[in-house]
Design a protein around this motif. Structure first.
Motif, PDB file in Angstrom:
ATOM      1  N   MET A   1      20.907 -46.322  31.087  1.00 51.33           N
ATOM      2  CA  MET A   1      20.214 -45.594  32.152  1.00 51.33           C
ATOM      3  C   MET A   1      20.013 -46.434  33.399  1.00 51.33           C
ATOM      4  SD  MET A   1      17.181 -43.784  29.943  1.00 51.33           S
ATOM      5  CE  MET A   1      17.525 -42.826  28.454  1.00 51.33           C
ATOM      6  N   ASN A   2      20.108 -47.742  33.271  1.00 56.01           N
ATOM      7  CA  ASN A   2      19.738 -48.591  34.399  1.00 56.01           C
ATOM      8  C   ASN A   2      20.591 -49.847  34.497  1.00 56.01           C
ATOM      9  OD1 ASN A   2      18.264 -49.709  36.528  1.00 56.01           O
ATOM     10  ND2 ASN A   2      16.312 -49.038  35.704  1.00 56.01           N
ATOM     11  N   GLY A   3      20.449 -50.731  33.511  1.00 49.46           N
ATOM     12  CA  GLY A   3      21.073 -52.036  33.589  1.00 49.46           C
ATOM     13  C   GLY A   3      22.590 -52.018  33.624  1.00 49.46           C
ATOM     14  N   LEU A   4      23.201 -51.136  32.838  1.00 48.04           N
ATOM     15  CA  LEU A   4      24.659 -51.116  32.748  1.00 48.04           C
ATOM     16  C   LEU A   4      25.332 -50.810  34.083  1.00 48.04           C
ATOM     17  CD1 LEU A   4      27.232 -51.339  31.100  1.00 48.04           C
ATOM     18  CD2 LEU A   4      26.905 -48.971  30.348  1.00 48.04           C
ATOM     19  N   PRO A   5      24.996 -49.698  34.767  1.00 48.88           N
ATOM     20  CA  PRO A   5      25.642 -49.457  36.065  1.00 48.88           C
ATOM     21  C   PRO A   5      25.301 -50.526  37.097  1.00 48.88           C
ATOM     22  CG  PRO A   5      23.885 -47.862  35.669  1.00 48.88           C
ATOM     23  CD  PRO A   5      24.100 -48.585  34.392  1.00 48.88           C
ATOM     24  N   ALA A   6      24.081 -51.077  37.045  1.00 52.05           N
ATOM     25  CA  ALA A   6      23.703 -52.129  37.994  1.00 52.05           C
ATOM     26  C   ALA A   6      24.518 -53.397  37.746  1.00 52.05           C
ATOM     27  CB  ALA A   6      22.208 -52.425  37.879  1.00 52.05           C
ATOM     28  N   GLU A   7      24.719 -53.747  36.486  1.00 50.41           N
ATOM     29  CA  GLU A   7      25.511 -54.934  36.154  1.00 50.41           C
ATOM     30  C   GLU A   7      26.942 -54.807  36.657  1.00 50.41           C
ATOM     31  OE1 GLU A   7      25.471 -55.725  32.024  1.00 50.41           O
ATOM     32  OE2 GLU A   7      23.411 -56.480  31.983  1.00 50.41           O
ATOM     33  N   ILE A   8      27.524 -53.630  36.490  1.00 54.47           N
ATOM     34  CA  ILE A   8      28.908 -53.443  36.899  1.00 54.47           C
ATOM     35  C   ILE A   8      29.016 -53.492  38.420  1.00 54.47           C
ATOM     36  CG2 ILE A   8      30.817 -51.790  36.914  1.00 54.47           C
ATOM     37  CD1 ILE A   8      29.828 -50.905  34.144  1.00 54.47           C
ATOM     38  N   ALA A   9      28.075 -52.846  39.120  1.00 53.00           N
ATOM     39  CA  ALA A   9      28.104 -52.859  40.584  1.00 53.00           C
ATOM     40  C   ALA A   9      27.889 -54.268  41.128  1.00 53.00           C
ATOM     41  CB  ALA A   9      27.036 -51.918  41.134  1.00 53.00           C
ATOM     42  N   ALA A  10      27.053 -55.049  40.445  1.00 54.07           N
ATOM     43  CA  ALA A  10      26.731 -56.398  40.919  1.00 54.07           C
ATOM     44  C   ALA A  10      27.657 -57.467  40.353  1.00 54.07           C
ATOM     45  CB  ALA A  10      25.284 -56.735  40.558  1.00 54.07           C
ATOM     46  N   ARG A  11      28.572 -57.063  39.449  1.00 56.03           N
ATOM     47  CA  ARG A  11      29.495 -57.994  38.801  1.00 56.03           C
ATOM     48  C   ARG A  11      28.754 -59.076  38.029  1.00 56.03           C
ATOM     49  NH1 ARG A  11      32.060 -61.155  41.859  1.00 56.03           N
ATOM     50  NH2 ARG A  11      31.048 -60.683  43.831  1.00 56.03           N
TER      51      ARG A  11
ATOM     52  N   ILE B   1      21.225 -62.847  40.692  1.00 54.39           N
ATOM     53  CA  ILE B   1      19.942 -62.200  40.403  1.00 54.39           C
ATOM     54  C   ILE B   1      19.586 -61.225  41.527  1.00 54.39           C
ATOM     55  CG2 ILE B   1      17.458 -62.557  40.169  1.00 54.39           C
ATOM     56  CD1 ILE B   1      18.944 -63.315  37.684  1.00 54.39           C
ATOM     57  N   GLY B   2      19.687 -61.683  42.766  1.00 53.10           N
ATOM     58  CA  GLY B   2      19.392 -60.816  43.899  1.00 53.10           C
ATOM     59  C   GLY B   2      20.328 -59.636  43.963  1.00 53.10           C
ATOM     60  N   ARG B   3      21.611 -59.889  43.738  1.00 54.93           N
ATOM     61  CA  ARG B   3      22.607 -58.816  43.775  1.00 54.93           C
ATOM     62  C   ARG B   3      22.322 -57.781  42.690  1.00 54.93           C
ATOM     63  NH1 ARG B   3      26.668 -61.984  43.954  1.00 54.93           N
ATOM     64  NH2 ARG B   3      27.293 -61.886  41.762  1.00 54.93           N
ATOM     65  N   TYR B   4      21.968 -58.257  41.513  1.00 52.47           N
ATOM     66  CA  TYR B   4      21.686 -57.349  40.401  1.00 52.47           C
ATOM     67  C   TYR B   4      20.487 -56.465  40.708  1.00 52.47           C
ATOM     68  CZ  TYR B   4      19.929 -55.812  35.861  1.00 52.47           C
ATOM     69  OH  TYR B   4      19.446 -55.048  34.824  1.00 52.47           O
ATOM     70  N   TYR B   5      19.415 -57.052  41.208  1.00 51.87           N
ATOM     71  CA  TYR B   5      18.199 -56.262  41.416  1.00 51.87           C
ATOM     72  C   TYR B   5      18.308 -55.328  42.613  1.00 51.87           C
ATOM     73  CZ  TYR B   5      15.282 -57.869  37.638  1.00 51.87           C
ATOM     74  OH  TYR B   5      14.748 -58.070  36.381  1.00 51.87           O
ATOM     75  N   VAL B   6      19.098 -55.683  43.598  1.00 55.31           N
ATOM     76  CA  VAL B   6      19.365 -54.719  44.678  1.00 55.31           C
ATOM     77  C   VAL B   6      20.082 -53.502  44.100  1.00 55.31           C
ATOM     78  CG1 VAL B   6      20.707 -54.304  46.777  1.00 55.31           C
ATOM     79  CG2 VAL B   6      19.374 -56.401  46.549  1.00 55.31           C
ATOM     80  N   ALA B   7      21.029 -53.750  43.196  1.00 55.60           N
ATOM     81  CA  ALA B   7      21.725 -52.646  42.533  1.00 55.60           C
ATOM     82  C   ALA B   7      20.767 -51.835  41.672  1.00 55.60           C
ATOM     83  CB  ALA B   7      22.879 -53.187  41.686  1.00 55.60           C
ATOM     84  N   VAL B   8      19.831 -52.505  40.988  1.00 53.88           N
ATOM     85  CA  VAL B   8      18.857 -51.800  40.155  1.00 53.88           C
ATOM     86  C   VAL B   8      17.990 -50.880  41.007  1.00 53.88           C
ATOM     87  CG1 VAL B   8      16.796 -52.074  38.733  1.00 53.88           C
ATOM     88  CG2 VAL B   8      18.788 -53.481  38.288  1.00 53.88           C
TER      89      VAL B   8
ATOM     90  N   ALA C   1       9.230 -45.801  42.858  1.00 56.53           N
ATOM     91  CA  ALA C   1      10.508 -46.107  42.210  1.00 56.53           C
ATOM     92  C   ALA C   1      10.942 -47.552  42.428  1.00 56.53           C
ATOM     93  CB  ALA C   1      11.590 -45.153  42.725  1.00 56.53           C
ATOM     94  N   VAL C   2      10.634 -48.119  43.598  1.00 56.06           N
ATOM     95  CA  VAL C   2      11.176 -49.447  43.922  1.00 56.06           C
ATOM     96  C   VAL C   2      10.249 -50.586  43.526  1.00 56.06           C
ATOM     97  CG1 VAL C   2      12.491 -48.471  45.835  1.00 56.06           C
ATOM     98  CG2 VAL C   2      10.258 -49.524  46.288  1.00 56.06           C
ATOM     99  N   VAL C   3       8.984 -50.297  43.234  1.00 52.09           N
ATOM    100  CA  VAL C   3       8.023 -51.374  42.951  1.00 52.09           C
ATOM    101  C   VAL C   3       8.459 -52.212  41.750  1.00 52.09           C
ATOM    102  CG1 VAL C   3       5.706 -51.841  42.060  1.00 52.09           C
ATOM    103  CG2 VAL C   3       5.994 -50.382  44.055  1.00 52.09           C
ATOM    104  N   ALA C   4       8.764 -51.563  40.626  1.00 47.59           N
ATOM    105  CA  ALA C   4       9.110 -52.313  39.406  1.00 47.59           C
ATOM    106  C   ALA C   4      10.358 -53.179  39.592  1.00 47.59           C
ATOM    107  CB  ALA C   4       9.279 -51.355  38.232  1.00 47.59           C
ATOM    108  N   PRO C   5      11.477 -52.653  40.144  1.00 48.38           N
ATOM    109  CA  PRO C   5      12.632 -53.521  40.359  1.00 48.38           C
ATOM    110  C   PRO C   5      12.352 -54.676  41.314  1.00 48.38           C
ATOM    111  CG  PRO C   5      13.277 -51.221  40.494  1.00 48.38           C
ATOM    112  CD  PRO C   5      11.791 -51.245  40.451  1.00 48.38           C
ATOM    113  N   LEU C   6      11.535 -54.438  42.348  1.00 50.05           N
ATOM    114  CA  LEU C   6      11.231 -55.512  43.291  1.00 50.05           C
ATOM    115  C   LEU C   6      10.388 -56.602  42.636  1.00 50.05           C
ATOM    116  CD1 LEU C   6      10.561 -53.570  46.620  1.00 50.05           C
ATOM    117  CD2 LEU C   6      12.579 -54.904  45.970  1.00 50.05           C
ATOM    118  N   ILE C   7       9.473 -56.203  41.754  1.00 47.75           N
ATOM    119  CA  ILE C   7       8.698 -57.204  41.006  1.00 47.75           C
ATOM    120  C   ILE C   7       9.632 -58.039  40.136  1.00 47.75           C
ATOM    121  CG2 ILE C   7       6.993 -57.515  39.172  1.00 47.75           C
ATOM    122  CD1 ILE C   7       5.490 -55.114  40.302  1.00 47.75           C
TER     123      ILE C   7
END
Length: 251
Positions: free
Chosen positions: A204-214, A53-60, A32-38
């Motif tokens: 499914m992914n980007g929207l909640p991560a964007e909001i959490a990461a501002r 960028i880092g904040r967004y991908y940690v949320a992803v 699960a984490v490989v793709a977001p970490l890449i």
């Protein structure tokens, strides 16, 4: 109330059953984490001075762990081996068991993957606005529903084909490309960005991560709710057609 009680019972049962599968669950966490970490490493190299960028991908990473679905394994295999026949005879909807197992696996993935999220955030010195994280919760819940419906919908093709894993794999690639994992939606070319913003994968992914990461303005949950209704309708139609076909061949 009866449905909620059955779901609660099945969830407890599945959590206990999966508690003995530590090593297998860890492989699912890594998967699960490989793709977001890449994506994190790639875009951090492109924008080394942008902490968003880092904040967004940690949320992803966290969103991915909390929304992963594996119905191509947990459900479709029951079609192939005939176990679905037993599920159809039970005095409860088959989907109760499917949802119970889904929630149990997600709970274990979140628990086992939390250290990875924490270590990544510490390594990148990422800080979150907890009000933004709280605001993202409704979006995250709807994202979890969307991922389940999408995966379950594709897994239902097992009624017609023995290549369900390829079908679900293709669907996962669409989520990867247009959901905000391969690249934040805002960094896509304008044409692709407009397409991605109207497809369900963004929700499914980007929207909640964007909001959490501002990193995004967000918006009403109506976008996700609309796709929940569409996918739920598609699942219902495909399920009924699939069960008719399954029972017609004597299972």
């Amino acid at each position: 109330m009866r449905t909620a009680a059955l779901l609660g019972f099945r969830l407890r049962q599945e959590v206990l059953e999966w508690s003995g599968a530590w090593w297998f669950l860890l492989t699912l966490v890594v998967q699960a984490v490989v793709a977001p970490l890449i994506g994190l490493f790639v875009w951090s190299a492109v924008y080394p001075d942008d902490p968003a960028i880092g904040r967004y991908y940690v949320a992803v990473v966290l969103v991915t762990l909390m929304t992963e679905s594996f119905e191509q394994h947990t459900f479709s295999e029951r079609i192939y081996n005939g176990m679905l026949s037993h599920e159809l005879l039970r005095p409860q909807p088959v989907v109760i068991g499917v949802i119970g197992m889904n929630l149990a696996i997600r709970a274990w993935l979140t628990l086992l993957g939390a250290p990875i999220v924490l270590l990544t955030a510490i390594a990148l010195r990422v800080g979150f606005d907890w009000w933004a994280v709280l605001r993202s919760v409704p979006y995250l819940l709807l994202a979890a529903v969307l991922v389940f419906l999408w995966t379950f919908l594709l897994s239902l093709t097992a009624f017609w084909t023995d290549r369900v894993h390829a079908v679900v794999g293709f669907g996962s690639q669409l989520v990867f490309l247009f959901g905000g994992t391969a690249a934040p939606i805002g960094l896509l070319p304008d044409g692709w960005r407009r397409v991605a913003e109207v497809l369900p994968f963004y929700g499914m992914n980007g929207l909640p991560a964007e909001i959490a990461a501002r990193t995004g303005a967000g918006g009403p949950v109506g976008f996700q709710l609309a796709w929940v209704v569409v996918l739920m309708g598609a699942v219902t139609v495909l399920w009924r057609a699939g069960v008719r076909r399954y029972t017609a061949v004597g299972s």
